[in-house]
Design a protein around this motif. Structure first.
Motif, PDB file in Angstrom:
ATOM      1  N   LYS A  55       0.838  -1.200   0.000  1.00  0.00           N
ATOM      2  CA  LYS A  55       0.000   0.000   0.000  1.00  0.00           C
ATOM      3  C   LYS A  55       0.878   1.257   0.000  1.00  0.00           C
ATOM      4  CE  LYS A  55      -3.487  -0.016   2.769  1.00  0.00           C
ATOM      5  NZ  LYS A  55      -4.304   0.045   4.016  1.00  0.00           N
ATOM      6  N   ILE A  56       1.934   1.246   0.797  1.00  0.00           N
ATOM      7  CA  ILE A  56       2.843   2.391   0.870  1.00  0.00           C
ATOM      8  C   ILE A  56       3.621   2.548  -0.435  1.00  0.00           C
ATOM      9  CG2 ILE A  56       4.905   3.287   2.028  1.00  0.00           C
ATOM     10  CD1 ILE A  56       3.846   1.969   4.602  1.00  0.00           C
ATOM     11  N   MET A  57       3.998   1.438  -1.053  1.00  0.00           N
ATOM     12  CA  MET A  57       4.695   1.489  -2.338  1.00  0.00           C
ATOM     13  C   MET A  57       3.812   2.148  -3.390  1.00  0.00           C
ATOM     14  SD  MET A  57       6.419  -2.323  -2.150  1.00  0.00           S
ATOM     15  CE  MET A  57       6.938  -2.412  -3.863  1.00  0.00           C
ATOM     16  N   ARG A  58       2.546   1.801  -3.394  1.00  0.00           N
ATOM     17  CA  ARG A  58       1.619   2.400  -4.357  1.00  0.00           C
ATOM     18  C   ARG A  58       1.426   3.886  -4.084  1.00  0.00           C
ATOM     19  NH1 ARG A  58      -4.509   0.303  -4.494  1.00  0.00           N
ATOM     20  NH2 ARG A  58      -4.412   1.315  -2.438  1.00  0.00           N
ATOM     21  N   GLN A  59       1.299   4.259  -2.822  1.00  0.00           N
ATOM     22  CA  GLN A  59       1.108   5.663  -2.466  1.00  0.00           C
ATOM     23  C   GLN A  59       2.304   6.524  -2.861  1.00  0.00           C
ATOM     24  OE1 GLN A  59       0.376   5.324   1.747  1.00  0.00           O
ATOM     25  NE2 GLN A  59      -1.812   4.958   1.489  1.00  0.00           N
ATOM     26  N   ASN A  60       3.488   5.955  -2.785  1.00  0.00           N
ATOM     27  CA  ASN A  60       4.719   6.698  -3.080  1.00  0.00           C
ATOM     28  C   ASN A  60       5.230   6.468  -4.496  1.00  0.00           C
ATOM     29  OD1 ASN A  60       5.903   7.986  -0.349  1.00  0.00           O
ATOM     30  ND2 ASN A  60       4.874   6.058   0.147  1.00  0.00           N
ATOM     31  N   VAL A  62       6.637   3.826  -5.897  1.00  0.00           N
ATOM     32  CA  VAL A  62       7.952   3.187  -5.923  1.00  0.00           C
ATOM     33  C   VAL A  62       7.758   1.684  -6.093  1.00  0.00           C
ATOM     34  CG1 VAL A  62       9.080   4.940  -4.530  1.00  0.00           C
ATOM     35  CG2 VAL A  62       8.003   2.974  -3.404  1.00  0.00           C
ATOM     36  N   SER A  63       8.774   1.020  -6.594  1.00  0.00           N
ATOM     37  CA  SER A  63       8.673  -0.420  -6.844  1.00  0.00           C
ATOM     38  C   SER A  63       9.445  -1.250  -5.834  1.00  0.00           C
ATOM     39  CB  SER A  63       9.180  -0.742  -8.256  1.00  0.00           C
ATOM     40  OG  SER A  63      10.530  -0.343  -8.401  1.00  0.00           O
ATOM     41  N   SER A  64       9.984  -0.590  -4.814  1.00  0.00           N
ATOM     42  CA  SER A  64      10.722  -1.314  -3.775  1.00  0.00           C
ATOM     43  C   SER A  64      10.764  -0.489  -2.499  1.00  0.00           C
ATOM     44  CB  SER A  64      12.150  -1.625  -4.238  1.00  0.00           C
ATOM     45  OG  SER A  64      12.869  -0.428  -4.475  1.00  0.00           O
ATOM     46  N   VAL A  65      11.008  -1.171  -1.381  1.00  0.00           N
ATOM     47  CA  VAL A  65      11.159  -0.490  -0.093  1.00  0.00           C
ATOM     48  C   VAL A  65      12.364  -1.068   0.629  1.00  0.00           C
ATOM     49  CG1 VAL A  65       8.725   0.104   0.189  1.00  0.00           C
ATOM     50  CG2 VAL A  65       9.558  -2.097   1.042  1.00  0.00           C
ATOM     51  N   PHE A  66      13.067  -0.220   1.357  1.00  0.00           N
ATOM     52  CA  PHE A  66      14.146  -0.699   2.193  1.00  0.00           C
ATOM     53  C   PHE A  66      13.562  -1.168   3.517  1.00  0.00           C
ATOM     54  CE2 PHE A  66      16.537   2.350  -0.500  1.00  0.00           C
ATOM     55  CZ  PHE A  66      17.393   1.423  -1.068  1.00  0.00           C
ATOM     56  N   VAL A  67      14.191  -2.163   4.088  1.00  0.00           N
ATOM     57  CA  VAL A  67      13.731  -2.728   5.355  1.00  0.00           C
ATOM     58  C   VAL A  67      14.765  -2.417   6.425  1.00  0.00           C
ATOM     59  CG1 VAL A  67      12.981  -4.822   6.533  1.00  0.00           C
ATOM     60  CG2 VAL A  67      12.612  -4.585   4.061  1.00  0.00           C
ATOM     61  N   GLY A  75      17.792  -4.729   4.588  1.00  0.00           N
ATOM     62  CA  GLY A  75      17.314  -5.486   3.442  1.00  0.00           C
ATOM     63  C   GLY A  75      16.471  -4.653   2.509  1.00  0.00           C
ATOM     64  N   ILE A  76      15.967  -5.298   1.466  1.00  0.00           N
ATOM     65  CA  ILE A  76      15.120  -4.637   0.487  1.00  0.00           C
ATOM     66  C   ILE A  76      14.042  -5.608   0.023  1.00  0.00           C
ATOM     67  CG2 ILE A  76      16.614  -5.296  -1.444  1.00  0.00           C
ATOM     68  CD1 ILE A  76      15.880  -2.630  -2.777  1.00  0.00           C
ATOM     69  N   VAL A  77      12.860  -5.096  -0.240  1.00  0.00           N
ATOM     70  CA  VAL A  77      11.749  -5.886  -0.777  1.00  0.00           C
ATOM     71  C   VAL A  77      11.247  -5.184  -2.025  1.00  0.00           C
ATOM     72  CG1 VAL A  77       9.383  -6.693  -0.414  1.00  0.00           C
ATOM     73  CG2 VAL A  77      11.056  -6.873   1.432  1.00  0.00           C
ATOM     74  N   THR A  78      11.139  -5.926  -3.110  1.00  0.00           N
ATOM     75  CA  THR A  78      10.681  -5.374  -4.382  1.00  0.00           C
ATOM     76  C   THR A  78       9.325  -5.957  -4.765  1.00  0.00           C
ATOM     77  OG1 THR A  78      11.642  -7.115  -5.770  1.00  0.00           O
ATOM     78  CG2 THR A  78      13.099  -5.294  -5.103  1.00  0.00           C
ATOM     79  N   GLU A  79       8.714  -5.370  -5.790  1.00  0.00           N
ATOM     80  CA  GLU A  79       7.454  -5.904  -6.293  1.00  0.00           C
ATOM     81  C   GLU A  79       7.616  -7.373  -6.689  1.00  0.00           C
ATOM     82  OE1 GLU A  79       6.710  -3.223  -9.495  1.00  0.00           O
ATOM     83  OE2 GLU A  79       5.468  -1.878  -8.267  1.00  0.00           O
ATOM     84  N   ARG A  80       8.763  -7.694  -7.275  1.00  0.00           N
ATOM     85  CA  ARG A  80       9.031  -9.067  -7.693  1.00  0.00           C
ATOM     86  C   ARG A  80       9.076 -10.009  -6.494  1.00  0.00           C
ATOM     87  NH1 ARG A  80      11.328 -11.202 -12.377  1.00  0.00           N
ATOM     88  NH2 ARG A  80      12.423 -13.197 -12.114  1.00  0.00           N
ATOM     89  N   ASP A  81       9.652  -9.535  -5.395  1.00  0.00           N
ATOM     90  CA  ASP A  81       9.688 -10.355  -4.180  1.00  0.00           C
ATOM     91  C   ASP A  81       8.279 -10.666  -3.701  1.00  0.00           C
ATOM     92  OD1 ASP A  81      12.476 -10.340  -4.093  1.00  0.00           O
ATOM     93  OD2 ASP A  81      12.529  -8.465  -2.942  1.00  0.00           O
TER      94      ASP A  81
END
Length: 218
Positions: A55-60, A62-67, A75-81
């Motif tokens: 939800k936050i990725m869509r709002q911003n 972006v296709s990935s977020v840092f963890v 770490g990092i999580v992407t749409e593909r993940d």
């Protein structure tokens, strides 16, 4: 997910495959990654659920977020993940936390490194996103995140949409004689010609159209 129309050989058996405007491309490749990094990055705690992260990725946009863990990027999580590690495995996005699907440890690059260094590192590690950290940030210490460099954004910002990294190398053939092959600058796979390389890069690394300008001149 390249190369230009002209090829120059050398006694070593390898050559750079470039295109018109190569000097501009080289100039871009020598820029510091801190200057070209995407500044909009999202950092979420490792306990955040995948559903909330999406939800936050869509709002911003972006296709990935840092963890992060206790404020430190881990770490990092992407749409593909999300697609492969959650949806494809029928795991509930409202129950799965980012720490369970993130790619870790983070592979980062110092902000003082060049775009060329970033592309080489992404090729070496087989990744498409590279966090940029403040110069001098030590391993295991809290890293000041300056932004993110992606393979797609780097190539998309290059003059003539060309990367001066492809090599033409001599490889053994079935007949026992040496043959020339074009090597993908991102994964090291070799191909008989630039058209095959272009299709490979378009399909696996970047997206359509990277070599279109060069191929029209062949």
């Amino acid at each position: 997910m390249g190369r230009g129309a002209s090829e120059s050989s050398s006694n070593s058996g390898s050559s750079s495959v470039g295109s018109g405007g190569g000097s501009n491309s080289n100039s871009y490749l020598d820029r510091k990654v801190a200057d070209v990094a995407e500044k909009q990055v999202v950092m979420l705690d490792e306990s955040t659920t995948v559903a909330e992260a999406v939800k936050i990725m869509r709002q911003n946009d972006v296709s990935s977020v840092f963890v992060s863990r206790k404020g430190v990027p881990v770490g990092i999580v992407t749409e593909r993940d999300v697609l492969y590690r959650v949806v494809a495995e029928s795991r509930g996005p409202f129950k799965v936390a980012l720490k369970d699907v993130m790619s870790s440890p983070l592979v980062t690059i110092d902000g003082s490194a060049t775009v060329r260094d970033a592309i080489s590192l992404m090729r070496q590690k087989g990744i498409r996103r590279l966090p940029v950290v403040a110069p001098g940030a030590g391993v295991g210490k809290e890293k000041a995140m300056l932004g993110l460099v992606t393979l797609k954004s780097v190539v998309g910002n290059m003059p003539s949409r060309s990367v001066e990294l492809a090599d033409v190398v001599s490889v053994p053939s079935s007949s026992g004689k040496a043959a020339l092959a074009v090597v993908c600058p991102y994964c090291g796979s070799s191909f008989e010609g630039k058209q095959d390389l272009s299709k490979h890069i378009d399909r696996l690394h970047i997206g359509a159209g990277l070599l279109e300008g060069d191929l029209r001149q062949m």
